[in-house]
Design a protein around this motif. Structure first.
Motif, short mmCIF file in Angstrom:
data_model
loop_
_atom_site.label_atom_id
_atom_site.label_comp_id
_atom_site.label_asym_id
_atom_site.label_seq_id
_atom_site.Cartn_x
_atom_site.Cartn_y
_atom_site.Cartn_z
N ARG A 61 13.22 31.52 -19.36
CA ARG A 61 13.12 30.93 -17.77
C ARG A 61 14.67 30.47 -17.78
O ARG A 61 15.27 30.66 -16.59
CB ARG A 61 12.07 30.08 -17.70
CG ARG A 61 10.72 30.89 -17.59
CD ARG A 61 9.69 29.94 -17.21
NE ARG A 61 8.54 30.29 -17.94
CZ ARG A 61 7.83 29.38 -18.40
NH1 ARG A 61 7.78 28.04 -17.94
NH2 ARG A 61 6.65 29.77 -19.04
N LEU A 62 15.20 29.45 -18.64
CA LEU A 62 16.69 29.10 -18.34
C LEU A 62 17.62 30.18 -18.26
O LEU A 62 18.17 30.23 -17.33
CB LEU A 62 16.82 28.11 -19.33
CG LEU A 62 18.16 27.57 -19.47
CD1 LEU A 62 18.84 26.76 -18.12
CD2 LEU A 62 18.45 26.56 -20.74
N GLN A 92 13.52 23.51 -12.80
CA GLN A 92 12.45 22.62 -12.51
C GLN A 92 11.38 23.37 -11.75
O GLN A 92 10.05 23.30 -12.37
CB GLN A 92 12.86 21.62 -11.79
CG GLN A 92 12.02 20.30 -11.51
CD GLN A 92 12.83 19.16 -10.87
OE1 GLN A 92 13.73 19.36 -9.80
NE2 GLN A 92 12.45 18.14 -11.18
N ASP A 93 11.81 24.22 -11.15
CA ASP A 93 10.75 25.10 -10.38
C ASP A 93 10.03 26.20 -11.10
O ASP A 93 8.87 26.32 -11.30
CB ASP A 93 11.32 25.85 -9.25
CG ASP A 93 11.96 24.99 -8.15
OD1 ASP A 93 11.24 23.82 -7.97
OD2 ASP A 93 12.68 25.49 -7.56
N ALA A 94 10.75 26.48 -12.27
CA ALA A 94 10.15 27.72 -13.16
C ALA A 94 9.11 27.16 -14.15
O ALA A 94 8.29 27.90 -14.59
CB ALA A 94 11.33 28.37 -13.94
N VAL A 95 9.28 25.83 -14.59
CA VAL A 95 8.27 25.28 -15.72
C VAL A 95 7.05 24.79 -14.66
O VAL A 95 6.12 24.37 -15.49
CB VAL A 95 9.08 24.26 -16.40
CG1 VAL A 95 9.89 25.03 -17.32
CG2 VAL A 95 9.26 23.11 -15.75
N LEU A 96 6.90 24.63 -13.63
CA LEU A 96 6.14 23.86 -12.64
C LEU A 96 4.52 24.51 -13.06
O LEU A 96 3.75 23.77 -13.56
CB LEU A 96 6.11 24.08 -11.18
CG LEU A 96 5.21 23.11 -10.54
CD1 LEU A 96 5.41 21.80 -10.73
CD2 LEU A 96 5.57 23.50 -8.90
N ARG A 101 5.00 19.15 -13.39
CA ARG A 101 6.12 18.50 -12.78
C ARG A 101 7.06 17.90 -13.83
O ARG A 101 6.67 16.99 -14.42
CB ARG A 101 6.03 17.37 -11.95
CG ARG A 101 4.77 18.11 -10.65
CD ARG A 101 4.69 17.16 -9.59
NE ARG A 101 3.36 16.27 -10.25
CZ ARG A 101 3.00 15.40 -9.55
NH1 ARG A 101 3.23 15.00 -8.26
NH2 ARG A 101 1.81 14.56 -10.13
N TRP A 102 8.54 18.51 -14.01
CA TRP A 102 9.28 18.13 -14.99
C TRP A 102 10.53 17.68 -14.28
O TRP A 102 10.94 18.56 -13.50
CB TRP A 102 9.40 18.90 -15.97
CG TRP A 102 10.76 18.89 -17.09
CD1 TRP A 102 10.64 18.24 -18.16
CD2 TRP A 102 11.99 19.36 -16.84
NE1 TRP A 102 11.59 18.07 -18.67
CE2 TRP A 102 12.58 18.68 -17.76
CE3 TRP A 102 12.66 20.02 -15.95
CZ2 TRP A 102 14.15 18.98 -18.08
CZ3 TRP A 102 14.19 20.47 -16.19
CH2 TRP A 102 14.61 19.91 -17.08
#
Length: 155
Positions: A61-62, A92-96, A101-102
């Motif tokens: 995702r990064l 941050q949005d991609a791992v939500l 929440r990260w």
């Protein structure tokens, strides 16, 4: 008719798309925008690693976010200093959905039963150089992007 061909050009010597159009080790530097992208990737990856989120699915995702930001910075090269903060927000949005929440705010973590889950840190400035992770409730900088989990947020 030419008696000899220049051996310095071969079919496989074209640009390496994964490295900004430059082949590794060829003595050329990528452009400043490409350097900014790779530096931003390293910073965000360090922050992911500080929370054990440097798994292949998250790193993919990064890398996808980096591809999208490459187009953005090609359109606006003066924005290269802003890429680290934008990439951090993208990830941050991609791992939500997968990881919640990260990164969780270390200043507001409560172990009390019934307390709400900690809120995530925010990147500030949202669009600017020298991005930091900030507690949005207290307005306190926690660490520069790339330095989560390091003593005093620096290292």
């Amino acid at each position: 008719m030419l008696a000899c061909m220049d051996d310095s050009h071969h079919e496989h010597d074209g640009p390496d798309e994964q490295h900004g159009g430059h082949r590794a080790g060829d003595g050329t530097d990528p452009d400043p925008a490409e350097r900014a992208l790779w530096a931003a990737r390293a910073l965000v990856l360090a922050d992911l690693a500080s929370d054990a989120l440097d798994r292949p699915d998250v790193v993919s995702r990064l890398d996808e976010a980096m591809r999208h930001r490459r187009w953005w910075v090609e359109q606006w090269p003066q924005g290269a200093p802003f890429v680290a903060g934008l990439l951090a927000q993208d990830v941050q949005d991609a791992v939500l959905d997968s990881d919640g929440r990260w990164p969780a705010c270390p200043l507001c973590v409560s172990g009390e039963p019934g307390e709400h889950a900690p809120h995530p840190l925010e990147v500030r400035p949202e669009l600017g150089p020298d991005p930091h992770w900030v507690c949005p409730e207290k307005g306190v900088p926690v660490a520069p992007v790339g330095h989560l989990g390091r003593p005093s947020g620096r290292g």
